[in-house]
Design a protein around this motif. Structure first.
Motif, mmCIF file in Angstrom:
data_model
loop_
_atom_site.group_PDB
_atom_site.id
_atom_site.type_symbol
_atom_site.label_atom_id
_atom_site.label_comp_id
_atom_site.label_asym_id
_atom_site.label_seq_id
_atom_site.Cartn_x
_atom_site.Cartn_y
_atom_site.Cartn_z
ATOM 1 N N PRO A 37 -27.445 22.681 -26.113
ATOM 2 C CA PRO A 37 -28.420 23.595 -26.723
ATOM 3 C C PRO A 37 -28.304 23.635 -28.246
ATOM 4 O O PRO A 37 -29.310 23.768 -28.943
ATOM 5 C CB PRO A 37 -28.103 24.957 -26.125
ATOM 6 C CG PRO A 37 -27.190 24.725 -25.001
ATOM 7 C CD PRO A 37 -26.601 23.368 -25.157
ATOM 8 N N LEU A 38 -27.089 23.529 -28.770
ATOM 9 C CA LEU A 38 -26.926 23.530 -30.224
ATOM 10 C C LEU A 38 -27.572 22.300 -30.846
ATOM 11 O O LEU A 38 -28.197 22.385 -31.906
ATOM 12 C CB LEU A 38 -25.444 23.604 -30.590
ATOM 13 C CG LEU A 38 -24.733 24.910 -30.230
ATOM 14 C CD1 LEU A 38 -23.246 24.807 -30.536
ATOM 15 C CD2 LEU A 38 -25.361 26.078 -30.947
ATOM 16 N N LEU A 44 -36.286 17.526 -32.410
ATOM 17 C CA LEU A 44 -35.763 17.158 -31.090
ATOM 18 C C LEU A 44 -36.362 18.032 -29.996
ATOM 19 O O LEU A 44 -36.572 17.567 -28.873
ATOM 20 C CB LEU A 44 -34.233 17.257 -31.076
ATOM 21 C CG LEU A 44 -33.513 16.548 -29.957
ATOM 22 C CD1 LEU A 44 -33.876 15.068 -29.931
ATOM 23 C CD2 LEU A 44 -32.020 16.715 -30.096
ATOM 24 N N ASP A 45 -36.667 19.285 -30.345
ATOM 25 C CA ASP A 45 -37.258 20.163 -29.338
ATOM 26 C C ASP A 45 -38.721 19.811 -29.062
ATOM 27 O O ASP A 45 -39.275 20.207 -28.042
ATOM 28 C CB ASP A 45 -37.119 21.622 -29.735
ATOM 29 C CG ASP A 45 -37.783 21.931 -31.072
ATOM 30 O OD1 ASP A 45 -38.026 20.981 -31.840
ATOM 31 O OD2 ASP A 45 -38.046 23.117 -31.348
ATOM 32 N N GLN A 46 -39.341 19.029 -29.947
ATOM 33 C CA GLN A 46 -40.726 18.610 -29.750
ATOM 34 C C GLN A 46 -40.829 17.221 -29.117
ATOM 35 O O GLN A 46 -41.906 16.819 -28.692
ATOM 36 C CB GLN A 46 -41.471 18.602 -31.096
ATOM 37 C CG GLN A 46 -41.470 19.949 -31.798
ATOM 38 C CD GLN A 46 -42.170 21.033 -30.989
ATOM 39 O OE1 GLN A 46 -43.147 20.747 -30.307
ATOM 40 N NE2 GLN A 46 -41.654 22.255 -31.064
ATOM 41 N N SER A 100 -35.590 18.204 -24.327
ATOM 42 C CA SER A 100 -34.625 19.285 -24.073
ATOM 43 C C SER A 100 -34.432 19.494 -22.573
ATOM 44 O O SER A 100 -33.318 19.756 -22.116
ATOM 45 C CB SER A 100 -35.076 20.578 -24.741
ATOM 46 O OG SER A 100 -36.363 20.954 -24.270
ATOM 47 N N TRP A 101 -35.500 19.368 -21.803
ATOM 48 C CA TRP A 101 -35.381 19.504 -20.353
ATOM 49 C C TRP A 101 -34.551 18.369 -19.768
ATOM 50 O O TRP A 101 -33.725 18.578 -18.882
ATOM 51 C CB TRP A 101 -36.744 19.506 -19.697
ATOM 52 C CG TRP A 101 -37.538 20.759 -19.881
ATOM 53 C CD1 TRP A 101 -37.332 21.742 -20.802
ATOM 54 C CD2 TRP A 101 -38.666 21.149 -19.119
ATOM 55 N NE1 TRP A 101 -38.266 22.719 -20.680
ATOM 56 C CE2 TRP A 101 -39.106 22.369 -19.637
ATOM 57 C CE3 TRP A 101 -39.346 20.575 -18.070
ATOM 58 C CZ2 TRP A 101 -40.197 23.044 -19.133
ATOM 59 C CZ3 TRP A 101 -40.444 21.245 -17.562
ATOM 60 C CH2 TRP A 101 -40.870 22.469 -18.085
ATOM 61 N N LEU A 102 -34.804 17.172 -20.247
ATOM 62 C CA LEU A 102 -34.034 16.024 -19.753
ATOM 63 C C LEU A 102 -32.557 16.162 -20.112
ATOM 64 O O LEU A 102 -31.682 15.891 -19.280
ATOM 65 C CB LEU A 102 -34.589 14.725 -20.330
ATOM 66 C CG LEU A 102 -35.929 14.263 -19.780
ATOM 67 C CD1 LEU A 102 -36.415 13.035 -20.543
ATOM 68 C CD2 LEU A 102 -35.820 13.962 -18.306
ATOM 69 N N ALA A 103 -32.283 16.572 -21.341
ATOM 70 C CA ALA A 103 -30.887 16.691 -21.778
ATOM 71 C C ALA A 103 -30.156 17.745 -20.968
ATOM 72 O O ALA A 103 -29.032 17.522 -20.509
ATOM 73 C CB ALA A 103 -30.832 17.020 -23.268
ATOM 74 N N GLY A 108 -28.952 15.270 -18.217
ATOM 75 C CA GLY A 108 -27.830 14.773 -19.014
ATOM 76 C C GLY A 108 -26.498 15.426 -18.696
ATOM 77 O O GLY A 108 -25.444 14.903 -19.047
ATOM 78 N N VAL A 109 -26.536 16.559 -18.015
ATOM 79 C CA VAL A 109 -25.299 17.276 -17.697
ATOM 80 C C VAL A 109 -24.537 16.599 -16.557
ATOM 81 O O VAL A 109 -23.305 16.588 -16.551
ATOM 82 C CB VAL A 109 -25.637 18.737 -17.337
ATOM 83 C CG1 VAL A 109 -24.410 19.481 -16.862
ATOM 84 C CG2 VAL A 109 -26.242 19.441 -18.526
#
Length: 135
Positions: free
Chosen positions: A78-79, A87-89, A98-101, A105-106
């Protein structure tokens, strides 16, 4: 040598297959049943209790290090999204990055953390058993 039909069966009766005993490979073999090594060592002397406490302490330290490392990496997602401009766009195949990460990504990080923890825990236990067997 052919197996014989069961007693009381006629001459054309089918012959049952031979039983096969399946065993684990020697590398996977476990210790003989009985008291665990740790319990036996702990009951024998104060030195055995020190060995057991040392194993428990090393396993606890390993768990804390892996958990803290995992949480730090997890908080970095999130940071990273919040502080990296644009990156958020960003989108990948119509899905926000952001959704993919955060959603996909987790999982590799979880698997890597679990693999490292299991490997290090097994190494700790192997060192403990080598120490106990030598004592």
């Amino acid at each position: 040598m052919t197996p014989e039909p069961p007693a009381g069966a006629g001459p054309g009766a089918p012959i049952p297959p031979r039983r096969v005993r399946v065993t684990a490979p020697i590398a996977q073999a476990r210790r003989a049943p009985g008291r665990p090594v740790a319990g036996a060592v702990a009951e024998l002397s104060e030195v055995g209790q020190v060995y057991v406490r040392s194993l428990i302490r090393s396993q606890l330290l390993l768990a804390v290090v892996v958990a803290v490392g995992f949480l730090l990496i997890l908080l970095a997602f999130p940071l990273l999204i919040a502080y990296v401009p644009g990156l958020d766009q960003a989108e990948f195949l119509g899905v926000p990055f952001s959704w993919l990460a955060l959603g996909v990504g987790v999982y590799p990080i979880i698997l890597l953390s679990a693999w490292l923890h299991v490997r290090a825990a097994a190494r700790n236990e192997a060192r403990y058993l080598a120490l106990v067997d030598g004592a």
